[in-house]
Design an enzyme around this catalytic site. Structure first.
Site, PDB file in Angstrom:
ATOM      1  N   HIS A   1      -3.242   6.146   6.947  1.00 54.77           N
ATOM      2  CA  HIS A   1      -2.467   6.725   5.849  1.00 54.77           C
ATOM      3  C   HIS A   1      -0.964   6.566   6.034  1.00 54.77           C
ATOM      4  O   HIS A   1      -0.198   7.108   5.229  1.00 54.77           O
ATOM      5  CB  HIS A   1      -2.830   8.186   5.608  1.00 54.77           C
ATOM      6  CG  HIS A   1      -4.302   8.395   5.399  1.00 54.77           C
ATOM      7  ND1 HIS A   1      -5.006   7.766   4.394  1.00 54.77           N
ATOM      8  CD2 HIS A   1      -5.212   9.131   6.101  1.00 54.77           C
ATOM      9  CE1 HIS A   1      -6.278   8.128   4.482  1.00 54.77           C
ATOM     10  NE2 HIS A   1      -6.424   8.931   5.498  1.00 54.77           N
TER      11      HIS A   1
ATOM     12  N   GLU B   1       2.364   5.079  -0.329  1.00 54.07           N
ATOM     13  CA  GLU B   1       1.998   6.470  -0.088  1.00 54.07           C
ATOM     14  C   GLU B   1       2.724   7.292  -1.143  1.00 54.07           C
ATOM     15  O   GLU B   1       3.865   6.967  -1.526  1.00 54.07           O
ATOM     16  CB  GLU B   1       2.393   6.921   1.309  1.00 54.07           C
ATOM     17  CG  GLU B   1       1.678   6.180   2.432  1.00 54.07           C
ATOM     18  CD  GLU B   1       0.164   6.260   2.359  1.00 54.07           C
ATOM     19  OE1 GLU B   1      -0.363   7.353   2.030  1.00 54.07           O
ATOM     20  OE2 GLU B   1      -0.499   5.240   2.609  1.00 54.07           O
TER      21      GLU B   1
ATOM     22  N   ASP C   1       0.857  -1.189   0.000  1.00 55.97           N
ATOM     23  CA  ASP C   1       0.000   0.000   0.000  1.00 55.97           C
ATOM     24  C   ASP C   1       0.893   1.239   0.000  1.00 55.97           C
ATOM     25  O   ASP C   1       1.367   1.681   1.045  1.00 55.97           O
ATOM     26  CB  ASP C   1      -0.927   0.010   1.219  1.00 55.97           C
ATOM     27  CG  ASP C   1      -2.032   1.049   1.080  1.00 55.97           C
ATOM     28  OD1 ASP C   1      -3.002   0.788   0.345  1.00 55.97           O
ATOM     29  OD2 ASP C   1      -1.921   2.128   1.702  1.00 55.97           O
TER      30      ASP C   1
ATOM     31  N   ASP D   1      -1.319   0.906   7.090  1.00 53.95           N
ATOM     32  CA  ASP D   1      -2.408   0.539   6.178  1.00 53.95           C
ATOM     33  C   ASP D   1      -2.215  -0.889   5.669  1.00 53.95           C
ATOM     34  O   ASP D   1      -3.163  -1.678   5.617  1.00 53.95           O
ATOM     35  CB  ASP D   1      -2.465   1.503   4.991  1.00 53.95           C
ATOM     36  CG  ASP D   1      -3.154   2.817   5.317  1.00 53.95           C
ATOM     37  OD1 ASP D   1      -3.695   2.945   6.432  1.00 53.95           O
ATOM     38  OD2 ASP D   1      -3.148   3.723   4.467  1.00 53.95           O
TER      39      ASP D   1
ATOM     40  N   ASP E   1      -2.613   1.369  -6.606  1.00 51.87           N
ATOM     41  CA  ASP E   1      -1.202   1.213  -6.247  1.00 51.87           C
ATOM     42  C   ASP E   1      -0.362   0.747  -7.424  1.00 51.87           C
ATOM     43  O   ASP E   1       0.718   1.292  -7.678  1.00 51.87           O
ATOM     44  CB  ASP E   1      -1.065   0.228  -5.071  1.00 51.87           C
ATOM     45  CG  ASP E   1      -1.641   0.795  -3.790  1.00 51.87           C
ATOM     46  OD1 ASP E   1      -0.922   1.554  -3.122  1.00 51.87           O
ATOM     47  OD2 ASP E   1      -2.809   0.518  -3.493  1.00 51.87           O
TER      48      ASP E   1
END
Length: 341
Positions: A285, A128, A126, A290, A226
């Site tokens: 986040h 960012e 996941d 996550d 993603d």
């Protein structure tokens, strides 16, 4: 970053989804048993398509009996076995069938009989990425955190994690909104290395665990963004080829919606956790946190009898659905990043 990802604009890259194909091919799991139910920890997958073994007749007879049980009978039986009694009748049926099948196959595997597993590991990712509050259409989102959480499907445990921050190149200065949303500071990314170097360490991490060689594995994400957006854009920015090991993955939102028979509006991370009776652990986040929480959802689904399988892929820069009727496939063996010609 799950809800924020839905607002990302990516008109500048060649990423498309064929809605017609998705509606046609995005069907519920065709099998009730998770892939972890038969092999001991650390053993490679064993592909066994011979269903003539007597154990499968026993399982079929038990499934027939479970199908005839009322909701209250199912609840009482699950309680007797100290299993989760929550969920609609169909979910409870799958949970009980999964438990019985697991017990029978573990017994026969110990006796040298058949197994029923495919992936040895599931690797949750996941990302960012850099972002602005309004995400203008011409904004290039760069990955700034690369986390991975590794699930052993035989033991149903999180067994390892990877996390590195990434230095953005196009927009090296993080917006205040991005810092507040992700908790990633300017100092963190300033001290990090560019994406190609981080990707190389990801490859080494996967290779050290013999994923894609000795053990079969699949990448799992919370949505399509993603891989189809963040990684696709990042590879273009970094002038490297899109990695083969990330070209197919499990979109857990699709799997969750199909398995529990809920609309896609109920497949956000926070909603999935809530409906499963789980609470978010960590900082929302944060890519690693996550990923851990997505892994907890995947583990619960496996326990409930869902066979998580690859359901999306990238082909020629396009995002495509993988039908449930397609042969089971795992992620490719990881190789060092290659530059674009």
């Amino acid at each position: 970053m799950d809800e924020h990802k839905e607002n990302i604009q990516v008109e500048d890259v060649n990423v498309k989804m064929s809605n017609a194909k998705e509606e046609e091919k995005d069907k519920p799991c065709s099998r009730l048993c998770p892939p972890e139910e038969s092999a001991p920890q650390g053993s490679p997958s064993q592909s066994n398509s011979d269903f003539s073994h007597p154990v499968y007749k026993e399982i079929a007879l038990a499934n027939g009996h479970i199908n005839r049980m009322s909701k209250e009978e199912l609840r009482l039986k699950l309680a007797e076995l100290k299993l989760d009694t929550r969920g609609v009748k169909d979910v409870m049926k799958k949970r009980l069938k999964s438990h019985y099948k697991k017990q029978k196959l573990m017994q026969t595997a110990a006796e040298g009989g058949p197994t029923d597993t495919y992936y040895d590991y599931i690797c949750v990712v996941d990302f960012e990425a850099t972002c602005e509050e309004d995400n203008p259409s011409d904004f290039l989102h760069e990955i700034i955190e690369f986390p991975m959480v590794l699930i052993n499907t035989h033991t149903l445990e999180i067994v390892d994690t990877f996390q590195e921050y990434v230095k953005p190149e196009v927009n090296p200065q993080l917006s205040d909104f991005c810092v507040k949303l992700t908790g990633i500071t300017q100092k963190m990314v300033d001290e990090a290395e560019p994406f190609p170097a981080v990707l190389q360490r990801v490859v080494v991490w996967l290779q050290e665990r013999e994923l894609g060689t000795k053990y079969k594995y699949a990448i799992l994400t919370d949505g399509a963004w993603d891989m189809s957006k963040f990684l696709n854009i990042q590879c273009r920015i970094s002038r490297i080829r899109y990695p083969q090991f990330a070209k197919k993955w499990i979109n857990i939102r699709k799997s969750y919606g199909n398995f529990y028979k809920v609309p896609r509006t109920q497949t956000k991370l926070s909603t999935m956790l809530e409906k499963l009776g789980l609470k978010y652990e960590g900082r929302p986040h944060s890519g690693l946190d996550d990923s851990r929480n997505i892994a907890r959802i995947a583990l619960r689904m496996l326990q409930d009898g869902c066979q998580l399988r690859v359901n999306e892929r990238m082909h020629a820069g396009q995002l495509l659905s993988v039908p449930s009727s397609a042969p089971m496939e795992g992620a490719a063996a990881p190789h060092k990043p290659r530059s674009r010609n």
